[in-house]
Design a protein around this motif. Structure first.
Motif, PDB file in Angstrom:
ATOM      1  N   PHE A 257      13.995   6.320   5.875  1.00 37.63           N
ATOM      2  CA  PHE A 257      15.289   6.293   5.198  1.00 37.63           C
ATOM      3  C   PHE A 257      15.409   7.416   4.166  1.00 37.63           C
ATOM      4  CE2 PHE A 257      14.179   1.845   6.216  1.00 37.63           C
ATOM      5  CZ  PHE A 257      15.207   1.550   7.102  1.00 37.63           C
ATOM      6  N   PRO A 258      15.284   8.670   4.578  1.00 35.07           N
ATOM      7  CA  PRO A 258      15.271   9.757   3.590  1.00 35.07           C
ATOM      8  C   PRO A 258      16.548   9.881   2.768  1.00 35.07           C
ATOM      9  CG  PRO A 258      15.498  10.635   5.812  1.00 35.07           C
ATOM     10  CD  PRO A 258      15.227   9.168   5.949  1.00 35.07           C
ATOM     11  N   ALA A 259      17.689   9.497   3.312  1.00 33.42           N
ATOM     12  CA  ALA A 259      18.944   9.603   2.566  1.00 33.42           C
ATOM     13  C   ALA A 259      19.255   8.341   1.774  1.00 33.42           C
ATOM     14  CB  ALA A 259      20.095   9.896   3.526  1.00 33.42           C
ATOM     15  N   ARG A 260      18.518   7.275   2.022  1.00 30.64           N
ATOM     16  CA  ARG A 260      18.814   5.997   1.368  1.00 30.64           C
ATOM     17  C   ARG A 260      17.743   5.524   0.408  1.00 30.64           C
ATOM     18  NH1 ARG A 260      21.592   1.954   5.692  1.00 30.64           N
ATOM     19  NH2 ARG A 260      23.434   3.192   6.061  1.00 30.64           N
ATOM     20  N   ALA A 261      16.628   6.236   0.325  1.00 30.99           N
ATOM     21  CA  ALA A 261      15.540   5.782  -0.548  1.00 30.99           C
ATOM     22  C   ALA A 261      14.905   6.970  -1.255  1.00 30.99           C
ATOM     23  CB  ALA A 261      14.492   5.028   0.266  1.00 30.99           C
ATOM     24  N   ASP A 262      14.485   6.728  -2.479  1.00 32.34           N
ATOM     25  CA  ASP A 262      13.737   7.742  -3.213  1.00 32.34           C
ATOM     26  C   ASP A 262      12.880   7.051  -4.264  1.00 32.34           C
ATOM     27  OD1 ASP A 262      15.426   7.119  -5.367  1.00 32.34           O
ATOM     28  OD2 ASP A 262      16.527   8.993  -5.259  1.00 32.34           O
ATOM     29  N   ILE A 263      12.050   7.840  -4.894  1.00 28.07           N
ATOM     30  CA  ILE A 263      11.184   7.334  -5.956  1.00 28.07           C
ATOM     31  C   ILE A 263      11.588   8.024  -7.248  1.00 28.07           C
ATOM     32  CG2 ILE A 263       8.818   7.133  -6.818  1.00 28.07           C
ATOM     33  CD1 ILE A 263       9.068   5.565  -4.284  1.00 28.07           C
ATOM     34  N   LEU A 264      11.891   7.224  -8.255  1.00 26.13           N
ATOM     35  CA  LEU A 264      12.197   7.723  -9.594  1.00 26.13           C
ATOM     36  C   LEU A 264      10.917   7.576 -10.408  1.00 26.13           C
ATOM     37  CD1 LEU A 264      14.394   8.584 -11.689  1.00 26.13           C
ATOM     38  CD2 LEU A 264      14.751   6.146 -12.108  1.00 26.13           C
TER      39      LEU A 264
ATOM     40  N   GLY B  85       0.814  -1.203   0.000  1.00 24.42           N
ATOM     41  CA  GLY B  85       0.000   0.000   0.000  1.00 24.42           C
ATOM     42  C   GLY B  85       0.853   1.260   0.000  1.00 24.42           C
ATOM     43  N   LEU B  86       0.230   2.389  -0.266  1.00 22.34           N
ATOM     44  CA  LEU B  86       0.905   3.678  -0.298  1.00 22.34           C
ATOM     45  C   LEU B  86       1.620   3.965   1.022  1.00 22.34           C
ATOM     46  CD1 LEU B  86       1.483   6.346  -1.750  1.00 22.34           C
ATOM     47  CD2 LEU B  86      -0.722   7.179  -0.903  1.00 22.34           C
TER      48      LEU B  86
ATOM     49  N   ILE C 221       8.855   4.035   4.176  1.00 19.50           N
ATOM     50  CA  ILE C 221      10.245   3.835   3.743  1.00 19.50           C
ATOM     51  C   ILE C 221      10.917   5.179   3.501  1.00 19.50           C
ATOM     52  CG2 ILE C 221      11.693   3.030   1.826  1.00 19.50           C
ATOM     53  CD1 ILE C 221       9.826   0.605   1.627  1.00 19.50           C
ATOM     54  N   LEU C 222      10.240   6.066   2.812  1.00 17.31           N
ATOM     55  CA  LEU C 222      10.824   7.377   2.502  1.00 17.31           C
ATOM     56  C   LEU C 222      11.018   8.221   3.754  1.00 17.31           C
ATOM     57  CD1 LEU C 222       8.860   8.156  -0.769  1.00 17.31           C
ATOM     58  CD2 LEU C 222      11.211   7.330  -0.562  1.00 17.31           C
TER      59      LEU C 222
END
Length: 165
Positions: free
Chosen positions: A20-27, A9-10, A16-17
């Protein structure tokens, strides 16, 4: 969903974001201002990984997955990562062939299972997440209609986690 695994789910991606703001992102890939594909990218040590990626089927003719992976691999190189983990795929499946065209090399996986009840470990071919039997009835539904039950379904069935070294 279309590959037979209940979706997250959203809230899962938001968590996660946030954690882990420095280790994860959405492309994301856009077409005429609309998001048509996306990839969750995670960074750990020398590895960038894409544990989740998907594009809208109606835009497949534009090859959004190719653009997603091109940009993800390019950014991994620019950021200095030596490995890009494209995730698991069943041998000879469409996703496996897609990843192989990018130069991916097969690597054996070792699994850990979280079983919610005391029972024997299911055989790989009996794993309810792997054969699509739980999600197949939801595939004809519009995506918005199937998005709500699938994250709940994911919590109710055993599924494999990839063991990280």
């Amino acid at each position: 969903r279309d590959l037979g695994t209940p979706v997250w789910g959203l809230e899962y991606f938001q968590a996660i974001l946030e954690v882990f703001p420095a280790r994860a992102d959405i492309l994301v890939v856009k077409h005429e201002g609309a998001v048509i594909g996306g990839m969750l990218r995670c960074r750990l040590g020398e590895t960038m990984a894409d544990p989740q990626a998907s594009s809208l089927r109606r835009y497949f003719s534009l090859c959004p997955n190719n653009l997603l992976y091109w940009e993800a691999l390019k950014s991994a190189c620019v950021e200095g990562f030596s490995r890009f983990d494209m995730g698991r795929s069943q041998p000879d499946s469409g996703t496996h062939r897609f990843k192989r065209q990018w130069g991916a090399v097969d690597e054996p996986l070792y699994y850990q299972y979280h079983l919610r009840s005391a029972r024997p470990l299911p055989a790989r071919e009996e794993n309810p997440c792997g054969d699509g039997s739980l999600t197949r009835p939801l595939r004809p539904l519009p995506l918005a209609a199937s998005n709500r039950p699938l994250p709940l379904l994911r919590l109710a069935v055993p599924f494999a986690y990839r063991a990280l070294a």
